[in-house]
Enzyme design. Structure first.
Site, short mmCIF file in Angstrom:
data_model
loop_
_atom_site.label_atom_id
_atom_site.label_comp_id
_atom_site.label_asym_id
_atom_site.label_seq_id
_atom_site.Cartn_x
_atom_site.Cartn_y
_atom_site.Cartn_z
N GLY A 198 0.87 -1.18 0.00
CA GLY A 198 0.00 0.00 0.00
C GLY A 198 0.89 1.22 0.00
O GLY A 198 2.02 1.16 -0.49
N GLU A 199 0.42 2.32 0.55
CA GLU A 199 1.26 3.52 0.67
C GLU A 199 1.75 3.60 2.11
O GLU A 199 0.96 3.78 3.04
CB GLU A 199 0.47 4.78 0.30
CG GLU A 199 0.63 5.18 -1.16
CD GLU A 199 2.07 5.23 -1.63
OE1 GLU A 199 2.37 4.63 -2.68
OE2 GLU A 199 2.92 5.86 -0.94
N SER A 200 3.07 3.51 2.28
CA SER A 200 3.61 3.49 3.64
C SER A 200 3.32 4.79 4.38
O SER A 200 3.06 4.78 5.59
CB SER A 200 5.12 3.21 3.60
OG SER A 200 5.79 4.19 2.86
N CYS A 248 6.57 -4.94 0.63
CA CYS A 248 6.67 -3.63 -0.03
C CYS A 248 6.52 -2.50 0.99
O CYS A 248 7.43 -2.24 1.75
CB CYS A 248 5.66 -3.52 -1.17
SG CYS A 248 6.00 -2.15 -2.28
N ARG A 263 12.89 3.99 -0.39
CA ARG A 263 11.55 3.96 -1.00
C ARG A 263 11.66 4.22 -2.50
O ARG A 263 12.54 4.94 -2.96
CB ARG A 263 10.66 5.05 -0.41
CG ARG A 263 10.02 4.67 0.91
CD ARG A 263 9.07 5.77 1.37
NE ARG A 263 7.89 5.88 0.52
CZ ARG A 263 7.15 6.98 0.39
NH1 ARG A 263 7.46 8.07 1.02
NH2 ARG A 263 6.08 6.97 -0.38
N ILE A 318 6.24 -3.27 -7.35
CA ILE A 318 5.46 -2.09 -7.71
C ILE A 318 5.96 -0.89 -6.91
O ILE A 318 5.83 -0.85 -5.69
CB ILE A 318 3.96 -2.32 -7.45
CG1 ILE A 318 3.46 -3.46 -8.37
CG2 ILE A 318 3.15 -1.06 -7.68
CD1 ILE A 318 2.04 -3.88 -8.13
N ARG A 319 6.58 0.06 -7.62
CA ARG A 319 7.19 1.22 -6.93
C ARG A 319 7.92 0.69 -5.69
O ARG A 319 7.77 1.20 -4.58
CB ARG A 319 6.13 2.25 -6.56
CG ARG A 319 5.57 3.01 -7.77
CD ARG A 319 4.41 3.92 -7.40
NE ARG A 319 4.71 4.79 -6.27
CZ ARG A 319 5.10 6.06 -6.36
NH1 ARG A 319 5.24 6.63 -7.55
NH2 ARG A 319 5.36 6.76 -5.29
N HIS A 374 5.54 -8.39 -3.91
CA HIS A 374 4.18 -8.71 -3.47
C HIS A 374 3.82 -10.17 -3.72
O HIS A 374 3.19 -10.47 -4.73
CB HIS A 374 3.17 -7.84 -4.22
CG HIS A 374 3.29 -6.38 -3.91
ND1 HIS A 374 2.80 -5.83 -2.76
CD2 HIS A 374 3.85 -5.37 -4.61
CE1 HIS A 374 3.04 -4.53 -2.76
NE2 HIS A 374 3.69 -4.22 -3.86
N GLU A 410 1.51 -11.67 -2.40
CA GLU A 410 0.05 -11.75 -2.32
C GLU A 410 -0.61 -11.48 -3.67
O GLU A 410 -1.80 -11.77 -3.83
CB GLU A 410 -0.48 -10.79 -1.24
CG GLU A 410 -0.41 -9.29 -1.55
CD GLU A 410 0.97 -8.65 -1.34
OE1 GLU A 410 1.95 -9.39 -1.15
OE2 GLU A 410 1.05 -7.41 -1.38
#
Lengths: 302, 189
Positions: free
Chosen positions: B44-46, B75, B104, B132-133, B168, B170
């Site tokens: 997600g977004e940390s 991530c 990051r 992803i990023r 990821h 998942e």
């Protein structure tokens, strides 16, 4: 490690990577911003991404004229200002605006009805890009047509710039209602339903099997309060776009934080009540019926 | 097994656990954490997750993590577990559950996100990985073991019963990384 995978075998711009970023945004709020300072306020408030724009939809609506892709200089400045993903809008069908946005390093492109369409018959072939796209929809057929063109994320259209959630609710209910109707349909019924709603039959079958759209589906268009955000989440949306609702409100920083909290704790009225306290005035908002038919944005898109 | 459910792809982790026949519990408040023995920090977004984490929940995760609760981060979850964050925000305070420094968005922007095959003894061979990023591990103490690398960068690490992955698992149907984490959880019972 005894063996390193050569980076040459890395596969970039795949469907999994495009749809995967949308998965990471789930449960989050994506906020429209028009300056790097607003982008920082959004990031501080806990936005999962920002939408870089020259004008928020409420101003586009007021000022009229042709609305186009924003100045690349502004988009680049917003990219530099924050560490979270940055999205930007191109006009429906304007694949060169999309090429420019991709070259700027934008993380997601919104092929958006908020801007003036550049093609009145076709949307962009989004499979041709490495950058992922999000597109708006009013119903299931429109959502699946956009996915067929390569959209890796869907959002309701709602009616942008109104601060009135009624159209977003209509569009979300249309999508979920149509998906519920697929339950128990036989293959021959699926083909005719696909024909009726103008959707590819294979994507309709995927949707029926999953019981939801095959990509992440956010709410957009008219969300102005924490309660609006929680309403859309309870209706089954995966996350929230807020356009004019934050920076057209009296206290943007507080409202942004409250909408972020409401999106996470959407099923906890006690926390929603707390988050909704003392936020100052919301944006004024517009009655949909008071907008001349030709000025409605949701009708744009084919 | 708890899954931090403030934001991100926690539903995919819950589904992965179900596929491993383990019940996952979504964690949003400090009191939710009492019901679980181990925790997954999802993608997600940390920055968003850090903002949403109420002080009580943060303190609980840190206290129980230090006391030996198994934790896996993927991530953004890896970023949250780190001791130091580069390329983050000055005010982004990590949970410091592992003795690693991470960068990051180490591979660049979304157009640089990629899929690759990575090899690791943890999963007994090669498997798919979605970046992803994604972050990278830029430093680690001797207690932190590298479990996988990609193109010369450390992308999976373990320190005692803490596991952090830059990618990821998942998002794929390969459940070996979740099974590996469950085996770590089992060892510490």
């Amino acid at each position: 490690m005894e063996e390193l995978t050569p980076a040459l075998t890395d596969r970039r711009g795949t469907w999994k990577v495009k749809a995967g970023l949308a998965e990471m945004l789930k449960g989050g709020v994506i906020m429209d911003v028009v300056t790097p300072e607003q982008a920082k306020i959004a990031e501080d408030a806990g936005a999962v991404a920002v939408m870089a724009l020259e004008r928020v939809p409420a101003d586009i609506r007021r000022e009229g004229g042709v609305a186009r892709m924003s100045d690349p200089g502004l988009i680049a400045a917003i990219i530099d200002a924050v560490t979270i993903p940055v999205m930007a809008k191109c006009r429906i069908g304007h694949f060169v605006e999309a090429q420019i946005l991709e070259s700027l390093g934008v993380d997601y492109i919104d092929e958006s009805e908020v801007l003036t369409p550049a093609d009145e018959e076709h949307h962009i072939n989004k499979h041709a890009f490495k950058v992922p796209f999000v597109c708006g929809c009013r119903d299931l057929g429109e959502a699946l047509r956009r996915i067929a063109e390569g959209a890796a994320m869907i959002r309701t259209k709602g009616e942008a710039g109104t601060g009135n959630v009624v159209e977003a609710v209509r569009h979300m209910r249309a999508v979920t209602g149509a998906i519920r109707k697929l339950h128990g349909a036989g293959p021959e019924e699926m083909v005719m339903e696909a024909k009726r709603i103008g959707a590819p039959a294979d994507l309709l079958e995927d949707t029926a099997r999953l019981g939801r759209l095959p990509v992440v589906n956010f709410a957009a268009g008219g969300i102005a309060t924490p309660a609006d955000a929680a309403l859309m989440m309870q209706l089954g949306c995966d996350g929230i776009f807020v356009g004019s609702g934050i920076f057209k409100a009296e206290n943007p920083a507080a409202r942004a934080k409250a909408i972020v909290a409401a999106t996470t704790y959407f099923d906890r009225p006690d926390i929603l009540a707390d988050a909704s306290k003392s936020l100052g005035k919301a944006m004024r908002g517009l009655e949909i019926g008071a907008i001349p038919q030709e000025e409605l944005l949701a009708g744009r898109g084919w | 097994m708890g899954v931090l459910a403030l934001q991100g792809d926690f539903r995919e982790h819950l589904a992965a656990l179900r596929a491993c026949e383990v019940e996952g519990v979504p964690i949003r408040l400090a009191s939710d954490l009492d019901a679980v023995d181990a925790l997954i920090l999802p993608g997600g977004e940390s920055t968003t997750m850090a903002r949403l984490m109420e002080p009580g929940l943060r303190a609980s995760i840190q206290r129980r993590g230090a006391a030996g609760m198994p934790v896996m981060g993927t991530c953004a979850g890896m970023i949250l577990m780190a001791r130091d964050i580069q390329g983050g925000r000055a005010d982004q305070e990590p949970l410091k559950l592992m003795d690693i420094g991470v960068r990051r968005n180490a591979y660049g922007r979304q157009i640089d996100s990629f899929e690759a095959e990575i090899e690791s003894p943890a999963i007994g061979g090669a498997g798919p990985a979605v970046f992803i990023r994604a972050p990278q591990v830029t430093e680690r103490s001797p207690e932190v073991k590298e479990l996988a690398s990609h193109a010369g960068q450390t992308v999976a690490v373990r320190q005692a019963n803490k596991l952090a992955l830059a990618f990821h698992p998942e998002l794929t149907s390969d459940r070996r990384w979740h099974q590996y984490f469950l085996s770590i959880d089992g060892e510490h019972r």
